[in-house]
Design an enzyme around this catalytic site. Structure first.
Site, mmCIF file in Angstrom:
data_model
loop_
_atom_site.group_PDB
_atom_site.id
_atom_site.type_symbol
_atom_site.label_atom_id
_atom_site.label_comp_id
_atom_site.label_asym_id
_atom_site.label_seq_id
_atom_site.Cartn_x
_atom_site.Cartn_y
_atom_site.Cartn_z
ATOM 1 N N LYS A 1 6.664 7.556 13.529
ATOM 2 C CA LYS A 1 6.552 6.144 13.908
ATOM 3 C C LYS A 1 7.264 5.307 12.851
ATOM 4 C CE LYS A 1 3.901 2.800 13.164
ATOM 5 N NZ LYS A 1 4.977 1.784 13.159
ATOM 6 N N CYS B 1 9.527 0.824 -3.996
ATOM 7 C CA CYS B 1 8.201 1.106 -4.542
ATOM 8 C C CYS B 1 8.253 1.471 -6.016
ATOM 9 C CB CYS B 1 7.572 2.229 -3.739
ATOM 10 S SG CYS B 1 8.662 3.621 -3.537
ATOM 11 N N GLU C 1 2.162 8.088 0.223
ATOM 12 C CA GLU C 1 3.101 7.549 -0.783
ATOM 13 C C GLU C 1 2.982 6.046 -0.721
ATOM 14 O OE1 GLU C 1 7.308 8.730 -1.554
ATOM 15 O OE2 GLU C 1 7.008 9.370 0.496
ATOM 16 N N GLU D 1 1.605 -5.623 -6.684
ATOM 17 C CA GLU D 1 2.965 -5.330 -6.249
ATOM 18 C C GLU D 1 3.493 -6.527 -5.466
ATOM 19 O OE1 GLU D 1 3.667 -2.529 -2.988
ATOM 20 O OE2 GLU D 1 5.091 -1.526 -4.306
#
Ligand code: NAD
Length: 501
Positions: free
Chosen positions: A193, A302, A269, A401
């Site tokens: 997906k 990331c 992850e 983040e």
């Protein structure tokens, strides 16, 4: 500041609108589609078929059937051949993939020559395909003498089953083919997906699988949807054995909770807030400006090193150097190879990043460059490369983040203090250490609670290199032997001596 004007970034071929379900390129049953927007121009590039839960259900059923009823999971030579076919098919459309990435992800063209495209295209499928031939699928243990009987013992490595692969928009090709390579090489079947913002790289992959490989129907399905709930459907469905997820920590946490109901294996992850540590013996002028590399792809990576840690007694000098470097970052049209950064992926993401910048100011951090929307770029979701000084590691901009081109500069007293600050964060994805003394740099690196590190700028990247995070940055590893094994179950078999083999 060097700037280029955003015009129509690229003229990609119209992307593949159909998804791949049970070996066929199909439209959603509802006939609905969703727009694919170019984040640099805000123009509609085209559309992609919009699956609903019924379409997802068919894809899961197909993957289940392909796993349970074909020899895919046990035929090593066939799998290797199929992956090699797919590698060659992708390679043949490398330039179309590049144009598509630039257009739909706003990814700067310069990054496509590295981790966004060329690096993974070279080995993300090839490396696990080759490993099929050398991996120890079976090992023998010493015989045992229990209950007066001799037993021969073997350990088999087997595919986990159906894997739901849920992908983000920031490195779409890299993440999708990184997952597909390992999932298929280990004999699993998959439902992929892609993120709603970047569907075309994945639908292209689906077309190439259907048209250029012998991969049997159902082994891999690619389901595009504007609805995030289809990701959750994969997580909840008992026919799916494992979830391989790359995305935000918030979503990862929810997936871990939901997957527990069916005791699925989860590989997560997630996000990061990595530190670049410049020790006091490093050449500041040679190293600190490199912190502006985090502006690559507008900071939407990331593993970006978004906290710059420098010695307190050289703090002002470091802030001056990094401010100058950020002010010189070239950004704008992602198709222009001179640009390090393009736009953020969408308006919502830009608002989120601007909200963090506002929060930083409110909490007392000092903007030294950037901090807003560039006045000269009328269209596109751009944010200026931004540096915050006078940052304390407790501030929101130091802890969360941001996923935009925003760096915070934090002072430290000594090596131990640098390690303490670097580790004082919920995340633990990556990091970097610079020192004139290699041993000292390695000693600091050993104390970092992170899944990967760059020492004096060294690169760890590669399909053979396990990648993932400590703490809130995730569970498990993509790539490398560790990633490969994570897609396998282990079966211990005892064989009584009196049985013919
Ligand atoms: P996201 O978590 O919002 O979405 C990722 C994917 O999850 C999308 O396909 C989305 O449709 C799907 N999804 C959303 N809600 C879901 C749910 N409840 N259940 C199942 N699936 C769901 O992340 P994003 O904004 O697309 O990507 C950016 C994030 O990804 C950043 O936090 C970044 O750090 C992280 N990321 C991590 C790595 C890594 O290797 N650690 C790599 C790339 C990106």
């Amino acid at each position: 500041m060097s700037i280029t004007t955003t015009t129509t970034s690229t003229s990609p071929q119209l992307g593949e609108t159909r998804m791949l379900v049970d070996g066929k390129l199909v439209e959603s049953r509802s006939g609905r589609s969703f727009d694919n927007i170019n984040p640099a121009t805000e123009e509609v590039l085209g559309s992609t078929t919009d699956a609903d839960s019924g379409d997802m259900d068919r894809a899961i059923a197909a993957a289940r059937r392909a796993f349970d009823e074909t020899s895919w999971s046990t035929d090593h030579a066939f799998r290797r051949r199929c992956l090699e076919q797919l590698h060659h098919a992708l390679d043949a459309e490398r330039e179309e993939l590049r144009a598509e990435l630039i257009a739909e992800a706003g990814c700067p063209s310069i990054a496509t020559f590295g981790p966004q495209l060329d690096w993974p295209l070279d080995d993300a499928l090839r490396w696990p395909a080759e490993l099929i031939s050398t991996f120890p699928w079976e090992r023998t243990l010493p015989d045992t003498e229990l209950f007066g009987m001799t037993s021969h013992r073997v350990v088999w490595k087997e595919a986990v089953g159906v894997v739901g692969a849920i992908c983000p928009w920031n490195y779409p090709v890299e993440v999708v083919i990184g997952k597909v390579g390992q999932i298929l090489a280990t004999g699993n079947t998959a439902v992929v997906k892609p993120a709603p913002d970047t569907p075309w790289n994945a639908t292209r992959l689906g077309r190439l699988i259907a048209e250029h490989t012998d991969i049997p129907p159902g082994v891999i399905n690619i389901v595009t949807s504007s609805d995030h709930a289809l990701g959750e459907q994969l997580v909840l469905d008992p026919r799916v054995d494992m979830i391989s997820f790359t995305g935000s920590t918030a979503t990862g946490r929810r997936i871990a909770e939901k997957a527990a109901a069916t005791m699925k294996r989860t590989f997560l992850e997630l996000g990061g807030k990595s530190a670049m540590i410049v020790l006091d013996d490093a050449d500041l002028a040679a190293t600190v400006p490199g912190a502006s590399f985090m502006c690559m792809h507008a900071g939407q990576g990331c593993a970006m090193q978004t906290r710059l840690l420098v010695p307190r007694h050289r703090y002002d000098e470091a802030v001056e150097l990094v401010t100058a470097a950020f002010a010189a970052v070239s950004y704008g049209d992602p198709a222009d190879p001179a640009n390090l950064a393009g736009p953020l992926i969408n308006a919502k993401q830009r608002e989120r990043v601007l909200g963090y910048i506002e929060k930083g100011v409110q909490e007392g951090a000092r903007l030294t460059t950037g901090g807003g929307v560039p006045a000269h770029l009328e269209r596109g979701f751009f944010v200026e490369p931004t540096v915050f000084a006078d940052v304390d590691n407790t501030m929101t901009v130091a802890r969360e983040e941001i996923f935009g081109p925003v760096l915070v500069v934090i002072p430290f007293e000594d090596d131990a203090d640098a390690v303490r600050i670097a580790n004082d964060n919920d995340y633990g994805l990556s990091g970097g250490v610079f020192s004139a003394d290699r041993g000292r740099a390695l000693s600091v690196t050993r104390r970092l609670r992170v899944g990967s590190a760059m020492v004096n700028g060294g690169l760890f990247y590669g399909a053979d290199s396990p990648y993932g995070g400590y703490k809130a940055s995730g569970v498990g590893r993509q790539n490398g032997l560790e990633g490969f094994e994570q897609h396998l179950q282990t079966k211990a078999v005892g064989l009584a001596d009196d049985v013919d083999d």
